[in-house]
Motif scaffolding. Structure first.
Motif, PDB file in Angstrom:
ATOM      1  N   GLY A 240      15.886  19.632   1.496  1.00  0.00           N
ATOM      2  CA  GLY A 240      15.091  20.516   2.592  1.00  0.00           C
ATOM      3  C   GLY A 240      14.009  20.141   3.247  1.00  0.00           C
ATOM      4  O   GLY A 240      13.625  20.952   4.370  1.00  0.00           O
ATOM      5  N   ASP A 241      13.414  19.311   3.064  1.00  0.00           N
ATOM      6  CA  ASP A 241      11.858  19.528   3.192  1.00  0.00           C
ATOM      7  C   ASP A 241      11.444  18.451   3.815  1.00  0.00           C
ATOM      8  O   ASP A 241      11.939  17.174   3.559  1.00  0.00           O
ATOM      9  CB  ASP A 241      10.956  19.391   2.143  1.00  0.00           C
ATOM     10  N   VAL A 242      10.901  18.316   4.641  1.00  0.00           N
ATOM     11  CA  VAL A 242      10.144  17.085   4.816  1.00  0.00           C
ATOM     12  C   VAL A 242       8.505  17.038   4.770  1.00  0.00           C
ATOM     13  O   VAL A 242       7.541  18.189   4.553  1.00  0.00           O
ATOM     14  CB  VAL A 242       9.550  17.457   6.402  1.00  0.00           C
ATOM     15  N   VAL A 243       8.099  16.096   3.832  1.00  0.00           N
ATOM     16  CA  VAL A 243       6.873  15.479   2.997  1.00  0.00           C
ATOM     17  C   VAL A 243       6.104  14.397   3.859  1.00  0.00           C
ATOM     18  O   VAL A 243       7.032  13.452   3.990  1.00  0.00           O
ATOM     19  CB  VAL A 243       7.460  14.915   2.081  1.00  0.00           C
ATOM     20  N   TYR A 244       5.179  14.477   4.213  1.00  0.00           N
ATOM     21  CA  TYR A 244       4.385  13.293   4.985  1.00  0.00           C
ATOM     22  C   TYR A 244       3.302  13.340   4.443  1.00  0.00           C
ATOM     23  O   TYR A 244       2.837  13.926   4.464  1.00  0.00           O
ATOM     24  CB  TYR A 244       4.709  14.142   6.427  1.00  0.00           C
ATOM     25  N   ASN A 245       2.900  11.793   5.424  1.00  0.00           N
ATOM     26  CA  ASN A 245       1.640  12.045   4.906  1.00  0.00           C
ATOM     27  C   ASN A 245       1.177  11.442   3.399  1.00  0.00           C
ATOM     28  O   ASN A 245      -0.224  11.798   2.673  1.00  0.00           O
ATOM     29  CB  ASN A 245       0.195  12.329   5.708  1.00  0.00           C
ATOM     30  N   LYS A 246       1.837  10.967   2.646  1.00  0.00           N
ATOM     31  CA  LYS A 246       1.457  11.047   0.905  1.00  0.00           C
ATOM     32  C   LYS A 246       1.128   9.443   0.532  1.00  0.00           C
ATOM     33  O   LYS A 246      -0.073   9.674   0.145  1.00  0.00           O
ATOM     34  CB  LYS A 246       3.447  10.429   0.124  1.00  0.00           C
ATOM     35  N   ARG A 247       0.999   8.225   2.106  1.00  0.00           N
ATOM     36  CA  ARG A 247       0.831   7.566   1.632  1.00  0.00           C
ATOM     37  C   ARG A 247      -0.666   7.009   3.107  1.00  0.00           C
ATOM     38  O   ARG A 247      -0.147   7.438   3.527  1.00  0.00           O
ATOM     39  CB  ARG A 247       1.634   6.167   1.203  1.00  0.00           C
ATOM     40  N   SER A 248      -1.152   6.118   2.593  1.00  0.00           N
ATOM     41  CA  SER A 248      -2.049   5.691   3.668  1.00  0.00           C
ATOM     42  C   SER A 248      -1.953   3.958   3.849  1.00  0.00           C
ATOM     43  O   SER A 248      -2.178   3.730   2.642  1.00  0.00           O
ATOM     44  CB  SER A 248      -3.376   6.431   3.553  1.00  0.00           C
ATOM     45  N   LYS A 249      -2.150   3.031   4.519  1.00  0.00           N
ATOM     46  CA  LYS A 249      -2.977   1.679   4.553  1.00  0.00           C
ATOM     47  C   LYS A 249      -4.368   1.542   4.244  1.00  0.00           C
ATOM     48  O   LYS A 249      -4.945   2.586   5.024  1.00  0.00           O
ATOM     49  CB  LYS A 249      -2.013   1.570   6.095  1.00  0.00           C
ATOM     50  N   LYS A 250      -4.919   1.074   3.374  1.00  0.00           N
ATOM     51  CA  LYS A 250      -5.747   0.738   3.363  1.00  0.00           C
ATOM     52  C   LYS A 250      -5.717  -0.973   3.037  1.00  0.00           C
ATOM     53  O   LYS A 250      -4.843  -1.744   3.349  1.00  0.00           O
ATOM     54  CB  LYS A 250      -6.173   0.721   1.583  1.00  0.00           C
ATOM     55  N   GLU A 251      -7.109  -1.416   3.016  1.00  0.00           N
ATOM     56  CA  GLU A 251      -7.973  -2.292   3.056  1.00  0.00           C
ATOM     57  C   GLU A 251      -8.743  -3.092   2.175  1.00  0.00           C
ATOM     58  O   GLU A 251     -10.073  -2.157   1.738  1.00  0.00           O
ATOM     59  CB  GLU A 251      -7.791  -3.318   4.459  1.00  0.00           C
ATOM     60  N   ARG A 252      -8.961  -4.127   1.256  1.00  0.00           N
ATOM     61  CA  ARG A 252      -9.992  -4.465   0.462  1.00  0.00           C
ATOM     62  C   ARG A 252      -9.698  -6.039   0.545  1.00  0.00           C
ATOM     63  O   ARG A 252      -9.387  -6.881   0.544  1.00  0.00           O
ATOM     64  CB  ARG A 252      -9.359  -3.870  -1.145  1.00  0.00           C
ATOM     65  N   TYR A 253     -11.175  -6.218   0.035  1.00  0.00           N
ATOM     66  CA  TYR A 253     -11.659  -8.063  -0.229  1.00  0.00           C
ATOM     67  C   TYR A 253     -10.800  -8.856  -1.253  1.00  0.00           C
ATOM     68  O   TYR A 253     -10.916  -7.787  -1.884  1.00  0.00           O
ATOM     69  CB  TYR A 253     -12.487  -8.100   0.546  1.00  0.00           C
ATOM     70  N   TYR A 254     -10.465  -9.673  -1.344  1.00  0.00           N
ATOM     71  CA  TYR A 254      -9.686 -10.222  -2.957  1.00  0.00           C
ATOM     72  C   TYR A 254     -10.904 -10.084  -3.409  1.00  0.00           C
ATOM     73  O   TYR A 254     -11.716 -10.471  -3.408  1.00  0.00           O
ATOM     74  CB  TYR A 254      -9.134 -11.536  -2.536  1.00  0.00           C
ATOM     75  N   VAL A 255     -11.172 -10.096  -4.829  1.00  0.00           N
ATOM     76  CA  VAL A 255     -12.181 -10.176  -5.675  1.00  0.00           C
ATOM     77  C   VAL A 255     -12.152 -12.202  -6.239  1.00  0.00           C
ATOM     78  O   VAL A 255     -13.191 -12.674  -6.448  1.00  0.00           O
ATOM     79  CB  VAL A 255     -12.163  -9.243  -6.951  1.00  0.00           C
ATOM     80  N   THR A 256     -10.775 -12.348  -6.675  1.00  0.00           N
ATOM     81  CA  THR A 256     -10.976 -13.551  -6.284  1.00  0.00           C
ATOM     82  C   THR A 256      -9.462 -13.941  -5.833  1.00  0.00           C
ATOM     83  O   THR A 256      -8.569 -14.638  -6.541  1.00  0.00           O
ATOM     84  CB  THR A 256     -10.560 -13.790  -8.340  1.00  0.00           C
ATOM     85  N   PRO A 257      -9.692 -14.954  -4.503  1.00  0.00           N
ATOM     86  CA  PRO A 257      -8.536 -14.901  -3.388  1.00  0.00           C
ATOM     87  C   PRO A 257      -8.078 -16.220  -3.853  1.00  0.00           C
ATOM     88  O   PRO A 257      -6.473 -16.167  -3.944  1.00  0.00           O
ATOM     89  CB  PRO A 257      -9.669 -15.024  -2.468  1.00  0.00           C
ATOM     90  N   GLU A 258      -8.877 -17.002  -4.664  1.00  0.00           N
ATOM     91  CA  GLU A 258      -8.389 -18.306  -4.893  1.00  0.00           C
ATOM     92  C   GLU A 258      -6.466 -18.189  -6.078  1.00  0.00           C
ATOM     93  O   GLU A 258      -5.988 -18.866  -6.100  1.00  0.00           O
ATOM     94  CB  GLU A 258      -9.310 -19.276  -5.574  1.00  0.00           C
ATOM     95  N   LEU A 259      -6.962 -17.483  -6.341  1.00  0.00           N
ATOM     96  CA  LEU A 259      -5.731 -17.013  -7.616  1.00  0.00           C
ATOM     97  C   LEU A 259      -4.662 -16.331  -6.626  1.00  0.00           C
ATOM     98  O   LEU A 259      -3.003 -16.611  -7.297  1.00  0.00           O
ATOM     99  CB  LEU A 259      -6.686 -15.925  -8.623  1.00  0.00           C
ATOM    100  N   PHE A 260      -4.853 -15.576  -5.753  1.00  0.00           N
ATOM    101  CA  PHE A 260      -3.589 -15.879  -4.564  1.00  0.00           C
ATOM    102  C   PHE A 260      -3.471 -16.379  -3.911  1.00  0.00           C
ATOM    103  O   PHE A 260      -2.709 -16.785  -2.960  1.00  0.00           O
ATOM    104  CB  PHE A 260      -4.039 -13.945  -4.198  1.00  0.00           C
ATOM    105  N   GLY A 261      -3.848 -17.750  -4.095  1.00  0.00           N
ATOM    106  CA  GLY A 261      -3.480 -18.635  -2.541  1.00  0.00           C
ATOM    107  C   GLY A 261      -4.441 -18.055  -1.281  1.00  0.00           C
ATOM    108  O   GLY A 261      -3.605 -18.763  -0.199  1.00  0.00           O
ATOM    109  N   LYS A 262      -5.606 -17.215  -1.474  1.00  0.00           N
ATOM    110  CA  LYS A 262      -6.463 -16.976  -0.349  1.00  0.00           C
ATOM    111  C   LYS A 262      -7.765 -17.085  -1.011  1.00  0.00           C
ATOM    112  O   LYS A 262      -8.005 -17.834  -1.152  1.00  0.00           O
ATOM    113  CB  LYS A 262      -6.526 -15.726  -0.387  1.00  0.00           C
TER     114      LYS A 262
END
Length: 533
Positions: A240-262
């Protein structure tokens, strides 16, 4: 000059579709004034604050650099980016490759907006990007605030996305039970809690492996899996509970982008857990599917199974709880041996795990008898339960230590909030200097990054303080939970092994054993465990 129209929509709503069509019509109408011939149109479905991961933007840049067109025209710079740093980076990148940028609303044309020495003049577009960023943030904050307020009232924010077995009521703006799916949810809780089904067995049961050979329809008609079942078992909406804002959208640069095809321009975007102080909880917002007592039991079982690491496979009661005081490694349980006649040759013991792995060069075995250690811990719990004066004294001492820390943190919080306010003032003055030409774009960027770094540090510490103050308010509730759990020790002699282990996990933070076999028990009295020797 061949040109490409760039238009963006941020949602899939019909109004956004009309907006994007309108952007294209305006660009086509204005293109002759800039002597442009429209040869392509790019429609972007990403949000304005996203990064170069957006496939439409990547395609736009790739085609421009490849020579398919030499100009990009758009209705307004806010359609392109609502982030000053990213927007400028992209405009400068295109300019370096000789790609012309035209924005109709701001009357910006990179062909003519140049300095006396021919460089791109970004002063005007920087101002408009900043206004677009500020407006985007204000809109986002306003929407977020409205959503938080709705959640606090017990209303549901996502009408198109409700938990399985629930439906959205547009009149009350709340969710309510939906049958027969809600009966399936109740069945899942009962089978897991009362009948002891595992997640895997539940999956098979719902897929038809049951006495009636009945197949239960899953969420959105999909097949059942253990992840979906666990999500249901941990969803507070069912009490019966409403729980909101557990997570937030975040962004960060890849440390080694080439490993992920970035590439270096790509940014990881994902959701991370928010500080508990930021989470909004409205209890009893709608009719519950299961009781809080059952939901709590299920949570305890899930936690126990995550920690026990195979209690049925000869793992001791104190596995993962007992620690070596010398090296910090866990004390592993080893089953003893019996001879052919059933006589015990070696008894059950707990050994330092580093000793088992690496021998004496890592640590001493200082093994301790399992029966003796487990008996000592249980007897200490029994004494603690019956000695009410001792327990009252422990909690009194814990409560008395809180005010001093509270006052110090409250003062630190005030100092940090003042510092954040001052940084905001400095940032506004810095912007004014940049717009008036007193400082260059490079100076603005460097100084702004310094302010942002300083601000991030203050915000992080402020969240830590808020988190502690929020947890502090729950001390009375935690004390009541501990007292209730330790009362269960009275019937521990009649409990099954798994029940005993679950209770020990709830009451004990860790047990440390040194080379002289001295034992220290750290109980979960509060936020920080308390030791008894």
């Amino acid at each position: 000059m061949d040109a490409c129209i760039y238009a963006r929509k941020s949602t899939n709503k019909l109004a956004q579709k009309e907006t994007i069509d309108n952007q294209i019509r305006i660009c086509r109408y204005e293109s002759p004034r800039y002597k442009l011939r429209i040869v392509d149109v790019k429609k972007d479905t990403g949000t304005g604050t996203d990064d170069l991961n957006r496939p439409e933007v990547k395609e736009l840049i790739h085609d421009a650099i490849a020579g398919k067109y030499k100009c990009i025209i758009m209705k307004g710079i806010s359609r392109f980016f609502r982030d000053v740093e990213k927007g400028l980076h992209l405009i400068k990148l295109l300019d370096r490759h000789g790609i012309r940028i035209v924005t109709i609303e701001e009357n910006f044309d990179s062909k003519h907006d140049r300095t006396v020495n021919g460089k791109l003049d970004t002063s005007k577009i920087t101002m408009y990007l900043m206004f677009a960023e500020m407006e985007s943030k204000k809109t986002s904050e306003r929407v977020k605030l409205q959503q938080l307020e709705k959640a606090a009232r017990g209303e549901w924010n996502q009408a198109q996305s409700v938990p399985f077995g629930m439906k959205y009521n547009p009149d009350t703006k709340k969710i309510e039970r939906k049958f027969p799916e809600n009966h399936t949810v109740q069945l899942i809780f009962d089978l897991y809690d009362i009948h002891g089904y595992s997640l895997r067995r539940l999956e098979h049961y719902l897929e038809g492996d049951n006495p009636e050979n009945k197949i239960y329809m899953g969420p959105s008609g999909a097949d059942w899996n253990q992840h979906t079942i666990k999500y249901i078992l941990t969803n507070e909406a069912y009490v019966g509970d409403v729980v909101y804002n557990k997570r937030s959208k975040k962004e960060r640069y890849y440390v080694t982008p080439e490993l992920f095809g970035k590439t270096q321009d790509d940014v990881w975007i994902g959701y991370v857990k928010n500080d508990p102080s930021q989470v909004v909880v409205c209890r009893d917002a709608h009719e519950a599917t299961v009781s809080r007592e059952q939901f709590g039991r299920v949570a305890d079982i899930l936690a126990s199974k995550a920690s026990r690491k195979g209690i049925r496979n000869n793992v001791g009661l104190l596995a993962t709880i007992a620690k070596c005081a010398e090296c910090g490694a866990g004390m592993t349980f080893k089953r003893g041996n019996k001879n052919a006649q059933g006589w015990i040759k070696t008894k059950d013991n707990y050994y330092c795990m580093d000793y088992i792995r690496y021998g004496k060069r890592a640590c001493g075995s200082h093994h301790v008898g399992a029966a003796e250690l487990e008996s000592m811990v249980i007897n200490d719990l029994k004494e603690l339960r019956t000695n009410k004066e001792m327990l009252d004294q422990i909690f009194t001492e814990l409560r008395s230590s809180i005010p001093n820390k509270h006052d110090a943190l409250a003062k630190e919080r005030a100092r940090i909030e003042k510092a954040i306010s001052q940084i905001s003032i400095k940032t506004n003055k810095l912007l004014e200097k940049n717009l008036s030409g007193d400082i260059s774009d490079e100076q603005f960027k460097m100084m702004n990054e310094n302010y942002r770094s300083e601000l991030d540090g203050h915000v992080q510490r402020l969240n830590e303080i808020k988190s502690f103050l929020n947890m502090e308010n729950n001390e009375a509730e935690k004390e009541a939970i501990f007292r209730n759990r330790i009362d269960q020790i009275a019937s521990i002699d009649n409990m099954a092994k798994e029940q005993i282990r679950l209770l020990l996990l709830q009451l004990i933070d860790r047990i440390e054993i040194d080379k002289s076999l001295n034992v220290r028990i750290f109980y979960k009295f509060s936020n920080s465990s308390t030791v008894r020797e």
